[in-house]
Scaffold this motif. Sequence first.
Motif, PDB file in Angstrom:
ATOM      1  N   GLN A  94      58.032 -17.562  69.702  1.00  0.00           N
ATOM      2  CA  GLN A  94      58.669 -18.371  68.656  1.00  0.00           C
ATOM      3  C   GLN A  94      57.989 -18.174  67.309  1.00  0.00           C
ATOM      4  OE1 GLN A  94      58.626 -22.443  70.034  1.00  0.00           O
ATOM      5  NE2 GLN A  94      59.757 -21.925  71.929  1.00  0.00           N
ATOM      6  N   HIS A  95      56.671 -17.976  67.320  1.00  0.00           N
ATOM      7  CA  HIS A  95      55.926 -17.781  66.068  1.00  0.00           C
ATOM      8  C   HIS A  95      55.862 -16.306  65.669  1.00  0.00           C
ATOM      9  CE1 HIS A  95      54.622 -21.893  66.934  1.00  0.00           C
ATOM     10  NE2 HIS A  95      54.212 -21.976  65.683  1.00  0.00           N
ATOM     11  N   GLU A  96      56.530 -15.455  66.413  1.00  0.00           N
ATOM     12  CA  GLU A  96      56.596 -14.020  66.113  1.00  0.00           C
ATOM     13  C   GLU A  96      55.191 -13.423  65.947  1.00  0.00           C
ATOM     14  OE1 GLU A  96      59.052 -13.828  62.639  1.00  0.00           O
ATOM     15  OE2 GLU A  96      60.919 -14.041  63.795  1.00  0.00           O
ATOM     16  N   MET A  97      54.330 -13.709  66.939  1.00  0.00           N
ATOM     17  CA  MET A  97      52.947 -13.228  66.889  1.00  0.00           C
ATOM     18  C   MET A  97      52.586 -12.390  68.116  1.00  0.00           C
ATOM     19  SD  MET A  97      50.650 -16.237  65.177  1.00  0.00           S
ATOM     20  CE  MET A  97      49.213 -15.165  65.228  1.00  0.00           C
ATOM     21  N   VAL A  98      53.595 -11.788  68.734  1.00  0.00           N
ATOM     22  CA  VAL A  98      53.357 -11.014  69.951  1.00  0.00           C
ATOM     23  C   VAL A  98      52.320  -9.924  69.719  1.00  0.00           C
ATOM     24  CG1 VAL A  98      54.400  -9.432  71.609  1.00  0.00           C
ATOM     25  CG2 VAL A  98      55.641 -11.498  70.897  1.00  0.00           C
ATOM     26  N   ASN A  99      52.390  -9.268  68.567  1.00  0.00           N
ATOM     27  CA  ASN A  99      51.473  -8.160  68.281  1.00  0.00           C
ATOM     28  C   ASN A  99      50.111  -8.617  67.783  1.00  0.00           C
ATOM     29  OD1 ASN A  99      53.436  -6.227  68.965  1.00  0.00           O
ATOM     30  ND2 ASN A  99      54.322  -6.309  66.896  1.00  0.00           N
ATOM     31  N   ASN A 100      49.925  -9.916  67.642  1.00  0.00           N
ATOM     32  CA  ASN A 100      48.658 -10.443  67.123  1.00  0.00           C
ATOM     33  C   ASN A 100      48.009 -11.435  68.087  1.00  0.00           C
ATOM     34  OD1 ASN A 100      50.701 -10.281  64.498  1.00  0.00           O
ATOM     35  ND2 ASN A 100      48.704  -9.304  64.194  1.00  0.00           N
ATOM     36  N   VAL A 101      48.398 -11.338  69.354  1.00  0.00           N
ATOM     37  CA  VAL A 101      47.866 -12.259  70.362  1.00  0.00           C
ATOM     38  C   VAL A 101      47.437 -11.474  71.598  1.00  0.00           C
ATOM     39  CG1 VAL A 101      48.542 -14.016  72.046  1.00  0.00           C
ATOM     40  CG2 VAL A 101      49.086 -14.344  69.642  1.00  0.00           C
ATOM     41  N   VAL A 102      46.282 -11.844  72.152  1.00  0.00           N
ATOM     42  CA  VAL A 102      45.872 -11.375  73.482  1.00  0.00           C
ATOM     43  C   VAL A 102      45.620 -12.615  74.334  1.00  0.00           C
ATOM     44  CG1 VAL A 102      44.860  -9.225  72.629  1.00  0.00           C
ATOM     45  CG2 VAL A 102      43.408 -11.259  72.881  1.00  0.00           C
ATOM     46  N   ILE A 103      45.736 -12.451  75.636  1.00  0.00           N
ATOM     47  CA  ILE A 103      45.554 -13.588  76.542  1.00  0.00           C
ATOM     48  C   ILE A 103      44.516 -13.224  77.592  1.00  0.00           C
ATOM     49  CG2 ILE A 103      46.669 -15.043  78.282  1.00  0.00           C
ATOM     50  CD1 ILE A 103      49.230 -14.840  76.705  1.00  0.00           C
ATOM     51  N   MET A 104      43.598 -14.157  77.876  1.00  0.00           N
ATOM     52  CA  MET A 104      42.597 -13.918  78.896  1.00  0.00           C
ATOM     53  C   MET A 104      42.366 -15.185  79.709  1.00  0.00           C
ATOM     54  SD  MET A 104      38.987 -13.770  76.794  1.00  0.00           S
ATOM     55  CE  MET A 104      38.295 -15.210  75.968  1.00  0.00           C
ATOM     56  N   SER A 105      41.677 -15.021  80.838  1.00  0.00           N
ATOM     57  CA  SER A 105      41.388 -16.177  81.692  1.00  0.00           C
ATOM     58  C   SER A 105      40.327 -15.806  82.709  1.00  0.00           C
ATOM     59  CB  SER A 105      42.645 -16.644  82.416  1.00  0.00           C
ATOM     60  OG  SER A 105      42.352 -17.745  83.271  1.00  0.00           O
ATOM     61  N   LEU A 106      39.648 -16.839  83.211  1.00  0.00           N
ATOM     62  CA  LEU A 106      38.752 -16.667  84.350  1.00  0.00           C
ATOM     63  C   LEU A 106      39.542 -16.431  85.639  1.00  0.00           C
ATOM     64  CD1 LEU A 106      36.225 -19.537  83.632  1.00  0.00           C
ATOM     65  CD2 LEU A 106      35.564 -17.164  83.980  1.00  0.00           C
TER      66      LEU A 106
END
Length: 611
Positions: A477-489
């Motif tokens: 929705q914020h059009e930030m797909v190319n500026n986001v990474v996702i991580m987790s334990l």
Amino acid sequence: MIRAVTQSVKSSWKALVLTDILFKAIAFILLTPLVSLVFRGFLAVSGRTVLADVDIANFLLHPIGWATLIVVGGASVGLLAIEQSALMTISLAATYQKKLGVLATMRFIAGKMSGILQIATRMVARTLILAAPFIAIGGGIYLSLLTDHDINYYLSEKPPRFWIAVVLIGADLSILAFLLVRCVISWAVAMQLHLFENVPPKQCLATSRERVLGNRKTLAKWIVVWGIANAVVGSVGSGLVVAVGQWFVPRSVSSLWQLVLTLGVVLLLWSAVNVVTNLLATISFAVMQGHVYDRFGRIIAFQLPDIEEAQDGWSLQWTRGRVLSGLVIAVVVAGLVGITAIHSVRLDDDVEITAHRGASGRAPENTMASIVAAIEDQTDWVEIDVQETKDGVVIVAHDSDLKKVSGNGIKIWEATADELRSIDIGSYFDPKFKDERVPTLADVLTACKGKVGVNIELKYYGHNQDLEQRVIDLVEQHEMVNNVVIMSLEADGIRKVKRLRPKWTVGLLTAVAVGDLTRADADFLAVSLKLATRAFIRSAHQKGKAVSVWTVNDTVAMSTMIGRGADNLITDHPDLARRVLAERAAMSPVERILVELAFVFGAVPADSPEQ
């Protein structure tokens, strides 16, 4: 006892040293593939390629985990028992003027190996049975006193119930330690009874207890003295190496090749000291065990091995040629070590900076103030932690509750977003942040769009509704797909994100790992400082994975991680990291190596925020 141990070591030190080195080589050869095969087997059964923090905890509670600990631990204990038996045999024979060589001793121990392993197995089994109720009690204390709030609250604030738990668990473990020491003392001559009197393995523990009865205090004193002596020797040895390194290395910067040789010599000296102190500890303990048996446990009819093989011993003639050759070889090896150290340092600083929970060194963590501060400090990425509220809103918070940052112990999943946003989460850091409230992921994305990338860590506390999909929806929705990474334990969490959005960049976060972490199903690895060795980073890069290192908060550690090839520094102080990058741009290779060596020797700069 000290005189007796010293005399035994003096009269048979060559055979003792050779035997110890031989067993260490055997242990490495056998245990390394054993550990690898066992864990690979578990990974194959579980369908995973690596175990990270959370997986390891679950693994150790799994029946396969217990089986692994028993197999690997049993093999380690068994090898140690065989090694100690061999060393005891050599030293006790020397006490009675009987010279046993390495091969003769190995043949004798081979004939006793089954009994030695049976005794060791009984020792381990009884130890586990003894420890089980105390471990259960400790776990019960933890569950009853330290689970109302997130563990980070207890560790940072240390309320009264934290200290109550510490005292109770400490008392529980102290009693366990006392009982374990008592068992060790009672079993002090169990192995010797089988070796030299042919007592059946199943009777050795009970017979040993009878033999040492009345001498337990004396044996306890000997063990304590042995422990203190070895600790002192190890500390003095390490201290001398550190002192030598701190004195010589800075004086070698005027000449590159002089620095190369100096670094090589210091590193070789460090390795030699570690080997020698380990040899001393292992050998001296075995020799002491032999004398414990000779003084308190043996009967008149005890029997040493009949095999005498003086010819399989070895002698070393010290000649000028051999000494000179040894020095030349040492110098060459030192030079090669130094050259390797220099050429393995990267001169290009291709690294990004991530603000940990925002610029949390300047402002309260995971607040809009820390996000704004991070942007001002010219960070490349802002790292935040996200969870779901009772009403399904994705908010930014690290712990399972707000106890640490506000004093309010309300659980995130038990409150609505509005309820959470009514709580002050800034005053604990500084009164000027009294207006800070829990932000939503939408708030952070809006503030960061067009200015900085966002690293979103998915937090799970057993109350996940649809966190992955909700995060994906907000990012799109914020059009930030190319500026986001996702991580987790949680490996399952990032796998789900990858299934939903195969082209997104995801990372596995971990502080410890078993198995080859670089094989993990992730695009990047976010690891703790202790895991971020040069070899690990190189291996990850070979498999096409970037490496982020956390939490890097002092200048020496930052420079060292950059030199090792880390791709991203996760830090509470992005402004300091930016300054380090600027300073490194003006550094020579020699200066960069000195920084790495300073990190190895535990140096922390006076200007470090950690101070």
